[in-house]
Scaffold this motif. Structure first.
Motif, PDB file in Angstrom:
ATOM      1  N   GLN A 311     161.354  27.146  80.907  1.00 31.78           N
ATOM      2  CA  GLN A 311     161.899  27.623  82.179  1.00 31.78           C
ATOM      3  C   GLN A 311     162.555  26.493  82.963  1.00 31.78           C
ATOM      4  O   GLN A 311     163.634  26.659  83.530  1.00 31.78           O
ATOM      5  CB  GLN A 311     160.794  28.267  83.015  1.00 31.78           C
ATOM      6  CG  GLN A 311     160.452  29.656  82.538  1.00 31.78           C
ATOM      7  CD  GLN A 311     159.184  30.166  83.171  1.00 31.78           C
ATOM      8  OE1 GLN A 311     158.424  29.420  83.765  1.00 31.78           O
ATOM      9  NE2 GLN A 311     158.957  31.459  83.045  1.00 31.78           N
ATOM     10  N   VAL A 312     161.889  25.333  82.988  1.00 30.45           N
ATOM     11  CA  VAL A 312     162.471  24.209  83.718  1.00 30.45           C
ATOM     12  C   VAL A 312     163.757  23.748  83.036  1.00 30.45           C
ATOM     13  O   VAL A 312     164.750  23.426  83.696  1.00 30.45           O
ATOM     14  CB  VAL A 312     161.458  23.053  83.831  1.00 30.45           C
ATOM     15  CG1 VAL A 312     162.071  21.895  84.587  1.00 30.45           C
ATOM     16  CG2 VAL A 312     160.210  23.507  84.535  1.00 30.45           C
ATOM     17  N   ASP A 313     163.736  23.743  81.686  1.00 26.93           N
ATOM     18  CA  ASP A 313     164.952  23.380  80.950  1.00 26.93           C
ATOM     19  C   ASP A 313     166.080  24.356  81.267  1.00 26.93           C
ATOM     20  O   ASP A 313     167.229  23.953  81.454  1.00 26.93           O
ATOM     21  CB  ASP A 313     164.692  23.377  79.442  1.00 26.93           C
ATOM     22  CG  ASP A 313     163.893  22.148  79.015  1.00 26.93           C
ATOM     23  OD1 ASP A 313     163.779  21.225  79.833  1.00 26.93           O
ATOM     24  OD2 ASP A 313     163.385  22.128  77.875  1.00 26.93           O
ATOM     25  N   ALA A 314     165.740  25.651  81.305  1.00 25.57           N
ATOM     26  CA  ALA A 314     166.761  26.668  81.604  1.00 25.57           C
ATOM     27  C   ALA A 314     167.339  26.435  82.985  1.00 25.57           C
ATOM     28  O   ALA A 314     168.552  26.580  83.193  1.00 25.57           O
ATOM     29  CB  ALA A 314     166.166  28.064  81.507  1.00 25.57           C
ATOM     30  N   LEU A 315     166.478  26.044  83.933  1.00 30.75           N
ATOM     31  CA  LEU A 315     166.968  25.787  85.285  1.00 30.75           C
ATOM     32  C   LEU A 315     167.913  24.586  85.281  1.00 30.75           C
ATOM     33  O   LEU A 315     169.014  24.638  85.855  1.00 30.75           O
ATOM     34  CB  LEU A 315     165.794  25.528  86.233  1.00 30.75           C
ATOM     35  CG  LEU A 315     166.180  25.235  87.669  1.00 30.75           C
ATOM     36  CD1 LEU A 315     166.798  26.460  88.307  1.00 30.75           C
ATOM     37  CD2 LEU A 315     164.975  24.766  88.476  1.00 30.75           C
ATOM     38  N   SER A 427     168.165  29.141  92.964  1.00 28.29           N
ATOM     39  CA  SER A 427     166.898  28.976  93.692  1.00 28.29           C
ATOM     40  C   SER A 427     165.982  30.165  93.460  1.00 28.29           C
ATOM     41  O   SER A 427     164.768  30.009  93.364  1.00 28.29           O
ATOM     42  CB  SER A 427     167.126  28.817  95.194  1.00 28.29           C
ATOM     43  OG  SER A 427     168.433  28.559  95.502  1.00 28.29           O
ATOM     44  N   ASP A 428     166.601  31.366  93.359  1.00 33.15           N
ATOM     45  CA  ASP A 428     165.779  32.551  93.087  1.00 33.15           C
ATOM     46  C   ASP A 428     165.129  32.465  91.717  1.00 33.15           C
ATOM     47  O   ASP A 428     163.971  32.847  91.541  1.00 33.15           O
ATOM     48  CB  ASP A 428     166.646  33.817  93.151  1.00 33.15           C
ATOM     49  CG  ASP A 428     166.636  34.414  94.538  1.00 33.15           C
ATOM     50  OD1 ASP A 428     166.070  33.758  95.433  1.00 33.15           O
ATOM     51  OD2 ASP A 428     167.172  35.516  94.716  1.00 33.15           O
ATOM     52  N   PHE A 429     165.895  31.978  90.760  1.00 33.61           N
ATOM     53  CA  PHE A 429     165.372  31.835  89.403  1.00 33.61           C
ATOM     54  C   PHE A 429     164.152  30.914  89.418  1.00 33.61           C
ATOM     55  O   PHE A 429     163.098  31.234  88.860  1.00 33.61           O
ATOM     56  CB  PHE A 429     166.456  31.248  88.498  1.00 33.61           C
ATOM     57  CG  PHE A 429     166.002  30.956  87.096  1.00 33.61           C
ATOM     58  CD1 PHE A 429     165.799  31.980  86.188  1.00 33.61           C
ATOM     59  CD2 PHE A 429     165.779  29.649  86.683  1.00 33.61           C
ATOM     60  CE1 PHE A 429     165.386  31.716  84.896  1.00 33.61           C
ATOM     61  CE2 PHE A 429     165.356  29.372  85.394  1.00 33.61           C
ATOM     62  CZ  PHE A 429     165.162  30.404  84.499  1.00 33.61           C
ATOM     63  N   TYR A 430     164.310  29.786  90.123  1.00 31.46           N
ATOM     64  CA  TYR A 430     163.212  28.830  90.198  1.00 31.46           C
ATOM     65  C   TYR A 430     162.020  29.428  90.950  1.00 31.46           C
ATOM     66  O   TYR A 430     160.877  29.333  90.497  1.00 31.46           O
ATOM     67  CB  TYR A 430     163.695  27.559  90.883  1.00 31.46           C
ATOM     68  CG  TYR A 430     162.640  26.504  91.053  1.00 31.46           C
ATOM     69  CD1 TYR A 430     161.963  26.004  89.952  1.00 31.46           C
ATOM     70  CD2 TYR A 430     162.308  26.024  92.306  1.00 31.46           C
ATOM     71  CE1 TYR A 430     160.996  25.048  90.103  1.00 31.46           C
ATOM     72  CE2 TYR A 430     161.338  25.059  92.464  1.00 31.46           C
ATOM     73  CZ  TYR A 430     160.682  24.582  91.363  1.00 31.46           C
ATOM     74  OH  TYR A 430     159.701  23.634  91.510  1.00 31.46           O
ATOM     75  N   ALA A 431     162.322  30.075  92.090  1.00 28.78           N
ATOM     76  CA  ALA A 431     161.234  30.670  92.887  1.00 28.78           C
ATOM     77  C   ALA A 431     160.471  31.691  92.057  1.00 28.78           C
ATOM     78  O   ALA A 431     159.240  31.769  92.121  1.00 28.78           O
ATOM     79  CB  ALA A 431     161.796  31.309  94.149  1.00 28.78           C
ATOM     80  N   ALA A 432     161.215  32.482  91.250  1.00 28.26           N
ATOM     81  CA  ALA A 432     160.552  33.494  90.422  1.00 28.26           C
ATOM     82  C   ALA A 432     159.636  32.823  89.410  1.00 28.26           C
ATOM     83  O   ALA A 432     158.520  33.290  89.160  1.00 28.26           O
ATOM     84  CB  ALA A 432     161.590  34.354  89.714  1.00 28.26           C
ATOM     85  N   ASN A 433     160.089  31.703  88.843  1.00 28.67           N
ATOM     86  CA  ASN A 433     159.251  30.996  87.870  1.00 28.67           C
ATOM     87  C   ASN A 433     158.005  30.417  88.516  1.00 28.67           C
ATOM     88  O   ASN A 433     156.919  30.458  87.940  1.00 28.67           O
ATOM     89  CB  ASN A 433     160.046  29.869  87.196  1.00 28.67           C
ATOM     90  CG  ASN A 433     161.068  30.415  86.235  1.00 28.67           C
ATOM     91  OD1 ASN A 433     160.917  31.537  85.750  1.00 28.67           O
ATOM     92  ND2 ASN A 433     162.107  29.655  85.983  1.00 28.67           N
TER      93      ASN A 433
END
Lengths: 508, 299
Positions: A311-315, A427-433
């Motif tokens: 997930q962090v890599d995807a971000l 930011s939404d992607f990160y917040a969701a993770n």
């Protein structure tokens, strides 16, 4: 007619039995706080009665007391419940521990976190879009970008360290299982020898149960104790310890009486260079689901941490893709500085690959060409002739990049760009993770709390049955002591009686 | 159920630990002021909180952009106000100069004033806000009118400031339109400055007819500046409205964020106090329960 000295013998037996019972009480008191100790009970029984003839019929005359057995107050069913709940509790405990560590690595919500770095990065671009000719605003973008990449590197490094720690802990646990297995096997031998000799070695059994309790923290354990048919006349048992999935068809026996089937301490490594779990003959071990710390650590190492890393890599990739795609269409203050990437994987600077670079959280880097010359940050659109004048005050590209903070509109006009982030914004992607991780930790917290209650209940049940109550022991002490005194009184009385008989024929 | 000494001491310990754990949690909340200190405290809440924080950071940035935009536009507006009054003075001078009875020397004096105003206007065309030439479009590093009066390295592109989600508002006035410049580089002045040059030379050559013929051009120039200024005024109004909106949006978001992540002080302090009492009670009961056993009562 029974013997004259019969009463003396009866009293002797009573004295002896009460004394042993007193000693057992003392043993219980002494071990009141010993871990794994089971309260022992003196089972006194009446000895076989004498048969005395009386007026044409026989009467059974009680012949006193003897110590039949010393048993442990122990319930195998409660043991099994205790171990099963312990396995579950330890599974969630270990899971909670690792996931909480991941949570702390992220350090959300705080002012020193990836999300605040991202926010600062986008606002720096917005500031730059107002003053694209301003070298100060350019430097700020460069600094914020480096803070952002540093945060990514830091997270990637700490998560990979955590993964290595968990792997090391898995190796330690394999060694522990083998060591417990060896000790259980040794105790099996000693207990069997004692049992063959007709003894019931309670304290050794306590030690063995205690070892199995410890083992149940690491893996799920089932104990099968059967009567050894070789010894028909004595109470001799075979003790088998099975670990892992109870429903598994594969052979999961760790200790079978006096044979130890150990785990491979140096198992073959898998694709990621991490160790797996197998028996010494290389057959894999079926650990079952959600049982024991070993299974939790394996899951953390093989699923949770890699998922999080992905997930962090995807971000990181999502940020690099979006920023680069826009940055490539623009140009900076230097003539001919257009078309370069803002973020790279650290392997190139000015030359630009045709495809957007693939980056991970560990490799995302600010283009070193930009780091050395902030005028290369693209802020405006490339002039039509591409080489001559640079429009210093054109902040349209910087503005487009800063607008990535709230969505993908800026990318819609770019042909051939495919967005890999499935959320309304980065930011939404990160917040969701982060929220997803939060849910996982919360689940582990709650399951752990629930299992804690169950383990407490079972521990209480077990303690209620097997634990030493000082009040009770003191009562027993008084009881046995009084019986002992009474038996001693009996001897005195017998002595008197015999004296009477002895003195019967003597005349003065 | 049979109760043993261990059970008593263990359950006392467990109760003390859990009371202490709750106290610790509340103390953390009280000292940080935050209800959520880690994602697992409230996963749904943290997602909202993070989204709000990111939105607030955008809105704050838009606010600062709007402030900068207003500063830019107000400077432009006042410059244009000065320009209008200067051009009106030019018109007065032209009317004066068109008067056939005026002496040559007087016309010369009028021409001198026109020339001075012309120079002044040229300077205004190159007004800077910070380091930006404000009438040069996006070529903010280039003067609109060079010292020889020729134009123009600038362009007519709008400088746009981002003040909302996908909302960019032009803050600049097109200098080329304002000064009536042709977009290509020309060695001789065009538009407003060329009108003033012609006026000056007509005055010096005593051509009162020529001067009066120029009145129409001067009026057109004044009207052009006034029109542009009116357009800018409308944008200033809009920007002020947006600034107000952003202020209230920011306040609302801060409120929302606070309601999500901030601790309810009154409630938590009350809870903390009652938890403290529970802890004290557990301690004093524990002290009484743990100590005595039958041993204490036997001789």
């Amino acid at each position: 007619m029974n013997s004259t000295f019969f009463g003396l013998e009866l009293s002797r037996r009573a004295l002896e039995s009460q004394q042993v019972a007193l000693n057992i009480t003392g043993h219980n008191i002494a071990n009141a706080n010993t871990q794994g100790y089971t309260r022992q009970i003196a089972n006194l029984t009446a000895t076989t009665p004498d048969s005395i003839p009386a007026m044409g019929r026989n009467l059974s005359l009680g012949s006193g007391v003897t110590l039949d057995t010393i048993t442990r107050a122990r319930d195998a069913f409660v043991d099994r419940q205790f171990r099963s709940e312990t396995s579950k509790q330890q599974y969630w405990g270990s899971k909670q521990d690792s996931l909480t560590k991941v949570e702390s690595i992220l350090n959300e919500p705080s002012d020193n976190s990836l999300s605040s770095d991202m926010n600062q990065f986008w606002t720096a671009w917005s500031d730059l879009s107002k003053d694209p000719e301003n070298a100060g605003a350019r430097s700020v973008v460069s600094e914020r970008a480096q803070e952002l990449t540093d945060s990514f590197h830091n997270i990637a490094q700490q998560v990979s360290d955590l993964k290595e720690n968990v792997d090391a802990s898995i190796k330690v646990q394999i060694t522990q299982i083998n060591s417990y297995g060896q000790q259980i096997k040794d105790l099996n031998d000693q207990i069997k020898r004692a049992e063959v000799a007709g003894d019931s070695p309670n304290d050794l059994r306590d030690q063995r149960d205690s070892l199995v309790d410890d083992l149940s923290k690491i893996v799920s354990v089932r104990v099968v104790e059967t009567k050894d048919t070789t010894f028909a006349d004595r109470n001799v048992n075979s003790y088998k310890v099975i670990i892992g999935n109870e429903n598994s068809t594969s052979n999961n026996v760790l200790v079978d009486d006096s044979t130890l089937n150990s785990l491979d301490t140096n198992p073959t490594t898998d694709l990621n260079g991490l160790s797996g779990i197998a028996w010494s003959d290389s057959t894999p071990v079926d650990l079952g689901t959600k049982l024991g710390t070993l299974s939790a650590d394996l899951e953390t190492r093989n699923n949770d941490i890699p998922d999080f890393e992905a997930q962090v890599d995807a971000l990181a990739q999502g940020i690099a893709d979006a920023v680069n795609a826009l940055h490539r269409t623009g140009q900076g203050l230097t003539i001919g500085s257009g078309g370069i990437d803002f973020f790279t994987d650290g392997t190139y600077s000015t030359s630009t690959p045709s495809a957007l670079p693939g980056v991970t959280a560990a490799t995302i880097t600010l283009n070193s060409a930009i780091e050395t010359d902030v005028n290369k940050i693209a802020t405006g659109t490339t002039p039509i002739d591409g080489t001559t004048t640079v429009t210093a005050g054109d902040g349209s590209i910087a503005q487009a990049i800063s607008s990535l903070s709230s969505g993908w509109n800026a990318l819609k006009s770019l042909s051939g760009f495919t967005n890999t982030i499935s959320a309304s914004s980065l930011s939404d992607f990160y917040a969701a993770n982060v929220a997803q991780l939060g849910v996982k930790v919360q689940q582990a917290d709650r399951m752990k709390a629930g299992e804690d209650v169950l383990v407490t209940n079972v521990t209480n049940q077990r303690e209620s049955l097997s634990g030493v109550s000082l009040d009770e022991e003191m009562t027993n002490l008084v009881k046995f002591q009084k019986s002992y005194s009474a038996a001693a009184r009996m001897v005195t009385m017998m002595d008197d009686m015999l004296s009477t008989i002895m003195n019967m024929g003597i005349t003065k | 159920m049979r109760i043993t000494n261990n059970m008593l001491s263990q359950s006392l310990l467990r109760n003390l630990e859990s009371a202490q754990g709750r106290m610790d949690q509340m103390q953390n909340q009280l000292s940080s002021g935050h209800r959520i200190s880690r994602p697992s405290d409230d996963p749904a809440g943290i997602q909202n909180a993070m989204r709000l924080k990111s939105n607030i950071s955008s809105v704050e940035q838009w606010k600062s952009n709007a402030d900068a935009a207003l500063q830019f536009m107000n400077t432009t507006d006042s410059t244009m106000g000065d320009m209008t009054s200067m051009l009106q003075r030019v018109r007065e001078l032209a009317v004066q100069g068109a008067n056939g009875t005026l002496a040559t020397a007087d016309r010369g004096a009028i021409a001198d004033e026109v020339d001075q105003i012309s120079t002044q206007l040229k300077m205004m065309a190159n007004t800077q806000v910070g380091s930006k030439y404000m009438f040069s479009g996006t070529a903010t590093d280039k003067e609109l009118i060079l010292s020889d009066g020729s134009a123009s390295q600038a362009n007519g592109q709008d400088i746009k400031f981002e003040v909302g989600n996908n909302l960019s508002i032009p803050v600049s006035v097109n200098g080329q339109t304002l000064f009536g410049l042709t977009s290509t580089n020309t060695p001789t002045p065009t538009g407003m400055l060329s009108t003033l040059n012609t006026l000056s030379s007509d005055l010096r050559s005593n051509d009162s007819t020529g001067v009066s013929n120029l009145l129409g051009d001067i009026d057109t120039t004044i009207n052009n500046v006034v029109d542009q200024r009116a357009g800018l005024g409308a944008r200033i109004n809009r920007m002020t409205a947006i600034q107000g909106q952003l202020d209230s949006t920011s306040t609302n978001m801060q409120d929302n964020l606070s309601s999500i992540q901030d601790v309810d002080m009154a409630k938590t302090i009350t809870d903390f106090t009652s938890q403290q009492n529970v802890y004290k009670a557990a301690l004093s009961v524990g002290a009484k329960i743990i100590e005595p056993s039958l041993v204490d009562f036997m001789r």
